[in-house]
Design a protein around this motif. Structure first.
Motif, PDB file in Angstrom:
ATOM      1  N   THR A  34       0.844  -1.194   0.000  1.00 28.28           N
ATOM      2  CA  THR A  34       0.000   0.000   0.000  1.00 28.28           C
ATOM      3  C   THR A  34       0.881   1.246   0.000  1.00 28.28           C
ATOM      4  OG1 THR A  34      -0.126  -0.043   2.423  1.00 28.28           O
ATOM      5  CG2 THR A  34      -1.901  -1.151   1.203  1.00 28.28           C
ATOM      6  N   LYS A  35       0.239   2.394  -0.089  1.00 27.52           N
ATOM      7  CA  LYS A  35       0.962   3.657  -0.222  1.00 27.52           C
ATOM      8  C   LYS A  35       1.577   4.121   1.105  1.00 27.52           C
ATOM      9  CE  LYS A  35      -1.594   5.313  -4.271  1.00 27.52           C
ATOM     10  NZ  LYS A  35      -2.402   6.423  -4.841  1.00 27.52           N
ATOM     11  N   MET A  36       2.271   5.249   1.021  1.00 23.57           N
ATOM     12  CA  MET A  36       3.040   5.721   2.174  1.00 23.57           C
ATOM     13  C   MET A  36       2.160   6.126   3.348  1.00 23.57           C
ATOM     14  SD  MET A  36       6.264   6.214   3.016  1.00 23.57           S
ATOM     15  CE  MET A  36       6.668   6.428   4.741  1.00 23.57           C
ATOM     16  N   PHE A  37       1.033   6.775   3.056  1.00 23.15           N
ATOM     17  CA  PHE A  37       0.207   7.304   4.141  1.00 23.15           C
ATOM     18  C   PHE A  37      -1.262   6.895   4.034  1.00 23.15           C
ATOM     19  CE2 PHE A  37       3.637  10.478   3.462  1.00 23.15           C
ATOM     20  CZ  PHE A  37       4.328  10.260   4.649  1.00 23.15           C
ATOM     21  N   SER A  38      -1.568   5.948   3.141  1.00 21.60           N
ATOM     22  CA  SER A  38      -2.958   5.525   2.991  1.00 21.60           C
ATOM     23  C   SER A  38      -3.017   4.036   2.693  1.00 21.60           C
ATOM     24  CB  SER A  38      -3.641   6.307   1.865  1.00 21.60           C
ATOM     25  OG  SER A  38      -3.358   5.726   0.593  1.00 21.60           O
ATOM     26  N   SER A  39      -4.228   3.511   2.678  1.00 20.98           N
ATOM     27  CA  SER A  39      -4.436   2.084   2.403  1.00 20.98           C
ATOM     28  C   SER A  39      -4.622   1.801   0.921  1.00 20.98           C
ATOM     29  CB  SER A  39      -5.662   1.588   3.172  1.00 20.98           C
ATOM     30  OG  SER A  39      -6.823   2.304   2.756  1.00 20.98           O
ATOM     31  N   ALA A  40      -4.461   2.802   0.053  1.00 25.40           N
ATOM     32  CA  ALA A  40      -4.623   2.592  -1.384  1.00 25.40           C
ATOM     33  C   ALA A  40      -3.558   1.637  -1.903  1.00 25.40           C
ATOM     34  CB  ALA A  40      -4.545   3.927  -2.123  1.00 25.40           C
ATOM     35  N   PRO A  41      -3.902   0.793  -2.876  1.00 30.85           N
ATOM     36  CA  PRO A  41      -2.908  -0.138  -3.423  1.00 30.85           C
ATOM     37  C   PRO A  41      -1.752   0.606  -4.081  1.00 30.85           C
ATOM     38  CG  PRO A  41      -5.132  -0.786  -4.067  1.00 30.85           C
ATOM     39  CD  PRO A  41      -5.250   0.580  -3.456  1.00 30.85           C
ATOM     40  N   ASN A  42      -0.564   0.068  -3.905  1.00 28.42           N
ATOM     41  CA  ASN A  42       0.623   0.561  -4.585  1.00 28.42           C
ATOM     42  C   ASN A  42       0.898  -0.399  -5.734  1.00 28.42           C
ATOM     43  OD1 ASN A  42       3.144   1.483  -5.402  1.00 28.42           O
ATOM     44  ND2 ASN A  42       4.216   0.715  -3.589  1.00 28.42           N
ATOM     45  N   ALA A  43       0.323  -0.125  -6.896  1.00 28.89           N
ATOM     46  CA  ALA A  43       0.415  -1.038  -8.033  1.00 28.89           C
ATOM     47  C   ALA A  43       0.649  -0.245  -9.308  1.00 28.89           C
ATOM     48  CB  ALA A  43      -0.854  -1.877  -8.160  1.00 28.89           C
ATOM     49  N   VAL A  65      -1.643   7.918   7.837  1.00 33.21           N
ATOM     50  CA  VAL A  65      -1.035   6.945   8.746  1.00 33.21           C
ATOM     51  C   VAL A  65       0.230   6.425   8.076  1.00 33.21           C
ATOM     52  CG1 VAL A  65      -1.300   4.746   9.940  1.00 33.21           C
ATOM     53  CG2 VAL A  65      -3.266   6.276   9.699  1.00 33.21           C
ATOM     54  N   VAL A  66       1.339   6.427   8.798  1.00 31.82           N
ATOM     55  CA  VAL A  66       2.626   6.030   8.209  1.00 31.82           C
ATOM     56  C   VAL A  66       2.646   4.528   7.932  1.00 31.82           C
ATOM     57  CG1 VAL A  66       5.120   5.906   8.584  1.00 31.82           C
ATOM     58  CG2 VAL A  66       3.838   7.916   9.334  1.00 31.82           C
ATOM     59  N   ASN A  67       3.156   4.146   6.765  1.00 32.71           N
ATOM     60  CA  ASN A  67       3.314   2.750   6.365  1.00 32.71           C
ATOM     61  C   ASN A  67       4.543   2.176   7.073  1.00 32.71           C
ATOM     62  OD1 ASN A  67       4.056   0.367   4.927  1.00 32.71           O
ATOM     63  ND2 ASN A  67       2.937   1.076   3.119  1.00 32.71           N
ATOM     64  N   GLY A  68       4.305   1.237   7.994  1.00 32.73           N
ATOM     65  CA  GLY A  68       5.394   0.672   8.786  1.00 32.73           C
ATOM     66  C   GLY A  68       6.409  -0.087   7.959  1.00 32.73           C
ATOM     67  N   VAL A  69       5.949  -0.790   6.919  1.00 33.87           N
ATOM     68  CA  VAL A  69       6.879  -1.527   6.058  1.00 33.87           C
ATOM     69  C   VAL A  69       7.792  -0.554   5.325  1.00 33.87           C
ATOM     70  CG1 VAL A  69       7.065  -3.081   4.078  1.00 33.87           C
ATOM     71  CG2 VAL A  69       5.296  -3.465   5.805  1.00 33.87           C
ATOM     72  N   ALA A  70       7.240   0.589   4.906  1.00 34.63           N
ATOM     73  CA  ALA A  70       8.058   1.597   4.228  1.00 34.63           C
ATOM     74  C   ALA A  70       9.144   2.129   5.152  1.00 34.63           C
ATOM     75  CB  ALA A  70       7.170   2.735   3.726  1.00 34.63           C
ATOM     76  N   VAL A  71       8.808   2.311   6.414  1.00 32.63           N
ATOM     77  CA  VAL A  71       9.810   2.780   7.372  1.00 32.63           C
ATOM     78  C   VAL A  71      10.933   1.751   7.503  1.00 32.63           C
ATOM     79  CG1 VAL A  71      10.234   3.382   9.782  1.00 32.63           C
ATOM     80  CG2 VAL A  71       8.162   4.196   8.641  1.00 32.63           C
ATOM     81  N   GLU A  72      10.577   0.476   7.593  1.00 38.66           N
ATOM     82  CA  GLU A  72      11.608  -0.562   7.702  1.00 38.66           C
ATOM     83  C   GLU A  72      12.455  -0.624   6.431  1.00 38.66           C
ATOM     84  OE1 GLU A  72      10.027  -4.311   8.981  1.00 38.66           O
ATOM     85  OE2 GLU A  72       9.974  -3.621  11.076  1.00 38.66           O
ATOM     86  N   SER A  73      11.813  -0.429   5.285  1.00 37.69           N
ATOM     87  CA  SER A  73      12.572  -0.410   4.027  1.00 37.69           C
ATOM     88  C   SER A  73      13.549   0.750   4.015  1.00 37.69           C
ATOM     89  CB  SER A  73      11.613  -0.304   2.836  1.00 37.69           C
ATOM     90  OG  SER A  73      10.794  -1.452   2.728  1.00 37.69           O
ATOM     91  N   ALA A  74      13.117   1.903   4.524  1.00 37.66           N
ATOM     92  CA  ALA A  74      14.001   3.071   4.581  1.00 37.66           C
ATOM     93  C   ALA A  74      15.206   2.793   5.470  1.00 37.66           C
ATOM     94  CB  ALA A  74      13.228   4.277   5.095  1.00 37.66           C
TER      95      ALA A  74
END
Length: 504
Positions: A34-43, A65-74
């Motif tokens: 999903t996206k950085m700050f929303s539940s929209a699909p990242n596709a 709302v911050v995407n936790g997976v994105a934070v870990e990827s960063a």
């Protein structure tokens, strides 16, 4: 301004007079669900404006709302770049208006990036290692995408109207910013290409990005300035925006060095601005005056709490990091048995990962190298694209090699089969059938062609009868020509010697 109309000096003259200083901002799209700050699909590639939520559109009353997976990827990217990871970092609003940014600001990080003070060692074509210092790697969101309609170039200049797709708005981005890079000299364009290639390799290796530059997963803003040799103060820089291929990064840096030098030679100051890259002319044109940070009126994002890390979390992520690219290269070279020169050629051609995938798909390292460094690289050079952009898959090479090893086709015919597959004519086996490309191994047609070749070259036939068996190659060549390359060369040789009563 029309692309390619600026005055330029020759590259050699520019480097003789001026010392280039580089800087790169590489934007990496993360492959989160999903996206950085929303539940929209990242596709990628979905119907325009279908992967959006009220948060992405900046509608009143919404809360990100911050995407936790994105934070870990960063954090993983930061660790892979030898950065320090912030104990606490904040998001900020970067304020500007553009149609593909519906909120009229971009949620980014300003004073407090999640990763900072790193470095990466870049190996150039001859083995020289150049250390690039990383200033920061920060989290932000991507903008939407504008498609300019009615013009001849696909750019906003000359377009009648523009369409906006917000599917990409809010996709997680990591922006990796270097410190000023000095001392590259004439190797500045080469270093630019190698640096972006290294970043792409790292994020793909981490599994945090698809890293497909043709899709914009990795994009580079290339900063260039020149100064007279001996001067410490940097010159005025320009920023060529959103360059999305390795070759284009190299060419853009080279062009800007030449253009800057021509401007400076007239005594005219360089305008600090963004530039647009034009692949067709391999030149840049003026974009807009370059804004400094103050112009964006950064202020803390009031709707997001700080991101707080701790040592245990960071060490857990560090333990999950895959094999570093430098160690991976050493391992692959040893596994494949390539010489130093062979492996350096593979790396410089940008086909190491393609060879790795092809070996994993089921062929030997020698076969994979033959294809990627031979026929595929040749075609890529002719098309002026990267080898991986031709559409040749590891599975396709495995199928072609299986047909060769079974004797169904030979090396020469395999190139014709590849033509058919890339033209959309079906699988390799289907192309062989449709085009009639199977090797002729039936003795009847082969003997007929052999008799014709022997009759055409009686002197060669006499040499073979006289014991010069190596001369049989000339007759084999005649047979191959007569059969359009479809003869089984091994069987042809046997039949020629039998026909002449010579033991092979």
């Amino acid at each position: 301004m029309t692309a390619g109309t600026d005055e330029v000096l020759s590259f050699d003259e520019a480097i003789e007079k001026y010392d280039p200083v580089l800087g790169f901002e590489v934007h990496v799209e993360l492959n989160t669900r999903t996206k950085m700050f929303s539940s929209a699909p990242n596709a990628f590639g979905d119907v325009p404006n279908t992967n959006v939520t009220p948060v992405d559109l900046g509608l009143p009353g919404v809360l990100p709302v911050v995407n936790g997976v994105a934070v870990e990827s960063a954090i993983k990217i930061g660790l892979a770049l030898n950065c320090s990871i912030a104990e606490k970092c904040y998001f900020a609003r970067k304020n500007y208006f553009y149609p593909d940014t519906p909120k009229n600001f971009q949620t980014s990080q300003f004073e407090d990036p999640i990763a900072y003070d790193g470095h990466i060692d870049i190996e150039l074509a001859d083995g020289t290692v150049f250390r690039v210092e990383i200033e920061r790697a920060h989290m932000e969101e991507d903008a939407g995408k504008l498609t300019h309609m009615g013009g001849s170039t696909g750019r906003i200049q000359g377009a009648e109207f523009s369409l906006v797709d917000y599917n990409r708005a809010g996709v997680p981005l990591i922006e990796i910013v270097t410190k000023p890079i000095e001392g590259a000299g004439a190797r500045a364009p080469e270093l630019a290409k190698a640096y972006v290639a290294a970043i792409r390799e790292i994020v793909k290796n981490l599994g945090v990005s698809d890293a497909r530059m043709e899709r914009g997963n990795v994009r580079c803003d290339a900063n260039v300035s020149l100064r007279p040799y001996g001067q410490e103060k940097f010159g005025t820089r320009t920023e060529t925006k959103n360059v999305n291929s390795l070759r284009a990064v190299e060419h853009a840096v080279r062009y800007e060095i030449q253009r800057h030098a021509a401007v400076l030679d007239t005594g005219t100051p360089i305008l600090q601005e963004t530039r647009h890259w034009h692949e067709d002319t391999r030149s840049t044109t003026s974009g807009r005056p370059k804004s400094d940070a103050d112009d964006y009126r950064y202020f803390p994002e009031p709707d997001l709490v700080p991101v707080v890390t701790n040592e245990a979390w960071i060490e857990k992520l560090r333990a999950e990091l895959p094999e570093p690219p430098a160690e991976r290269r050493k391992r692959l070279q040893a596994d494949w048995g390539y010489s130093d020169a062979e492996f350096r050629d593979v790396v410089n051609a940008g086909v190491m990962s393609s060879i790795e995938d092809t070996v994993a798909a089921g062929v030997s390292a020698a076969v994979a190298r033959k294809w990627w460094m031979g026929e595929i690289s040749r075609r890529a050079k002719l098309a002026d694209v990267e080898p991986a952009e031709l559409g040749v898959t590891p599975e396709l090479i495995v199928e072609l090699n299986a047909l060769i090893e079974s004797g169904k086709i030979n090396d020469k015919l395999s190139r014709d089969v590849l033509d058919g597959v890339l033209a959309g004519e079906g699988t390799p086996a289907e192309v062989v059938e449709k085009r009639g490309l199977a090797v002729v191994s039936d003795d009847g047609p082969l003997l007929e062609a052999i008799d014709g070749a022997l009759a055409a070259q009686p002197d060669v036939a006499d040499k073979i009868r006289g014991g010069k068996v190596q001369a049989v190659g000339a007759i084999v060549g005649g047979v191959m020509k007569a059969t359009r390359g479809q003869a089984d060369a091994g069987r042809v040789r046997e039949l020629i010697l039998q026909r002449l009563g010579v033991e092979g």
